[in-house]
Motif scaffolding. Sequence first.
Motif, mmCIF file in Angstrom:
data_model
loop_
_atom_site.group_PDB
_atom_site.id
_atom_site.type_symbol
_atom_site.label_atom_id
_atom_site.label_comp_id
_atom_site.label_asym_id
_atom_site.label_seq_id
_atom_site.Cartn_x
_atom_site.Cartn_y
_atom_site.Cartn_z
ATOM 1 N N GLY A 143 0.843 -1.188 0.000
ATOM 2 C CA GLY A 143 0.000 0.000 0.000
ATOM 3 C C GLY A 143 0.878 1.238 0.000
ATOM 4 N N ASN A 144 0.657 2.136 0.943
ATOM 5 C CA ASN A 144 1.443 3.367 1.037
ATOM 6 C C ASN A 144 2.530 3.283 2.107
ATOM 7 N N THR A 145 2.899 2.089 2.516
ATOM 8 C CA THR A 145 3.983 1.909 3.476
ATOM 9 C C THR A 145 5.192 1.336 2.752
ATOM 10 N N VAL A 146 6.364 1.966 2.948
ATOM 11 C CA VAL A 146 7.603 1.466 2.362
ATOM 12 C C VAL A 146 8.465 0.858 3.459
ATOM 13 N N TYR A 147 9.249 -0.148 3.086
ATOM 14 C CA TYR A 147 10.096 -0.878 4.017
ATOM 15 C C TYR A 147 11.525 -0.907 3.496
ATOM 16 N N ALA A 148 12.494 -0.735 4.392
ATOM 17 C CA ALA A 148 13.915 -0.842 4.087
ATOM 18 C C ALA A 148 14.485 -2.001 4.895
ATOM 19 N N CYS A 149 15.114 -2.959 4.211
ATOM 20 C CA CYS A 149 15.583 -4.174 4.874
ATOM 21 C C CYS A 149 17.052 -4.431 4.569
ATOM 22 N N ASP A 150 17.872 -4.441 5.614
ATOM 23 C CA ASP A 150 19.310 -4.688 5.500
ATOM 24 C C ASP A 150 19.555 -6.169 5.755
ATOM 25 N N ASN A 151 20.070 -6.880 4.761
ATOM 26 C CA ASN A 151 20.340 -8.310 4.907
ATOM 27 C C ASN A 151 21.815 -8.651 4.772
ATOM 28 N N GLU A 152 22.686 -7.655 4.856
ATOM 29 C CA GLU A 152 24.118 -7.898 4.716
ATOM 30 C C GLU A 152 24.846 -7.423 5.967
ATOM 31 N N ARG A 153 25.717 -8.241 6.482
ATOM 32 C CA ARG A 153 26.509 -7.866 7.662
ATOM 33 C C ARG A 153 27.819 -7.228 7.209
ATOM 34 N N ASP A 154 27.691 -6.060 6.555
ATOM 35 C CA ASP A 154 28.873 -5.405 6.000
ATOM 36 C C ASP A 154 29.132 -4.032 6.613
ATOM 37 N N GLU A 197 3.079 12.137 -3.347
ATOM 38 C CA GLU A 197 2.310 13.239 -3.918
ATOM 39 C C GLU A 197 2.902 14.598 -3.529
ATOM 40 N N GLY A 198 2.842 15.533 -4.470
ATOM 41 C CA GLY A 198 3.323 16.894 -4.193
ATOM 42 C C GLY A 198 4.812 16.918 -3.920
ATOM 43 N N SER A 199 5.199 17.518 -2.812
ATOM 44 C CA SER A 199 6.621 17.632 -2.475
ATOM 45 C C SER A 199 7.067 16.553 -1.486
ATOM 46 N N THR A 200 6.281 15.502 -1.326
ATOM 47 C CA THR A 200 6.644 14.430 -0.400
ATOM 48 C C THR A 200 7.892 13.713 -0.897
ATOM 49 N N HIS A 201 8.941 13.731 -0.085
ATOM 50 C CA HIS A 201 10.206 13.089 -0.413
ATOM 51 C C HIS A 201 10.930 12.824 0.892
ATOM 52 N N GLY A 202 11.482 11.640 1.050
ATOM 53 C CA GLY A 202 12.181 11.333 2.280
ATOM 54 C C GLY A 202 12.895 10.004 2.227
ATOM 55 N N GLN A 203 13.348 9.572 3.402
ATOM 56 C CA GLN A 203 14.074 8.316 3.537
ATOM 57 C C GLN A 203 13.578 7.579 4.768
ATOM 58 N N VAL A 204 13.626 6.273 4.690
ATOM 59 C CA VAL A 204 13.393 5.436 5.862
ATOM 60 C C VAL A 204 14.559 4.456 5.947
ATOM 61 N N TRP A 205 15.159 4.371 7.131
ATOM 62 C CA TRP A 205 16.336 3.530 7.352
ATOM 63 C C TRP A 205 15.959 2.244 8.061
ATOM 64 N N ASP A 206 16.736 1.194 7.819
ATOM 65 C CA ASP A 206 16.649 -0.019 8.627
ATOM 66 C C ASP A 206 17.603 0.211 9.793
ATOM 67 N N GLY A 207 17.067 0.683 10.903
ATOM 68 C CA GLY A 207 17.866 1.139 12.029
ATOM 69 C C GLY A 207 18.578 0.068 12.825
ATOM 70 N N ASN A 222 27.391 -1.387 6.291
ATOM 71 C CA ASN A 222 26.793 -0.306 5.512
ATOM 72 C C ASN A 222 25.319 -0.168 5.853
ATOM 73 N N GLY A 223 24.872 1.063 6.112
ATOM 74 C CA GLY A 223 23.465 1.301 6.385
ATOM 75 C C GLY A 223 22.626 1.165 5.124
ATOM 76 N N VAL A 224 21.371 0.787 5.299
ATOM 77 C CA VAL A 224 20.453 0.614 4.183
ATOM 78 C C VAL A 224 19.226 1.477 4.423
#
Length: 107
Positions: free
Chosen positions: A42-53, A64-74, A55-57
């Motif tokens: 749907g309108n939910t995005v997921y970030a998944c880090d599967n490497e033990r290196d 819509e409009g000016s919506t722009h951003g990032q979501v991290w796998d913390g 490096n952040g993912v």
Amino acid sequence: MARLLTRTSVVLSLAAVPLFLSATNAFAAGIHHGDDYGYNVGNTVYACDNERDGNGVYVEYWGEGSTHGQVWDGNGSQAGCGSASVPSLWSFQVCEDHSGCSGRVYV
């Protein structure tokens, strides 16, 4: 009588196709960058880090409009993914620190 039952079965089967397609459309897109990946439901995005290196993912997204951003796998490569709700999600890409980004996926 048998002919009527056959026609009724065909009509009911065809009527179920749009319901099935709309139910499976909730998972619209996903993309990998190495073993790391991003996807949406749907309108939910997921970030998944599967490497033990080390490096952040993250997933970079546009809506819509000016919506722009990032979501991290913390939590790094541990189980679980980062997520964010994005109103009217249009596209996203998965990125890894020091390694670049995938192409953009349009939803």
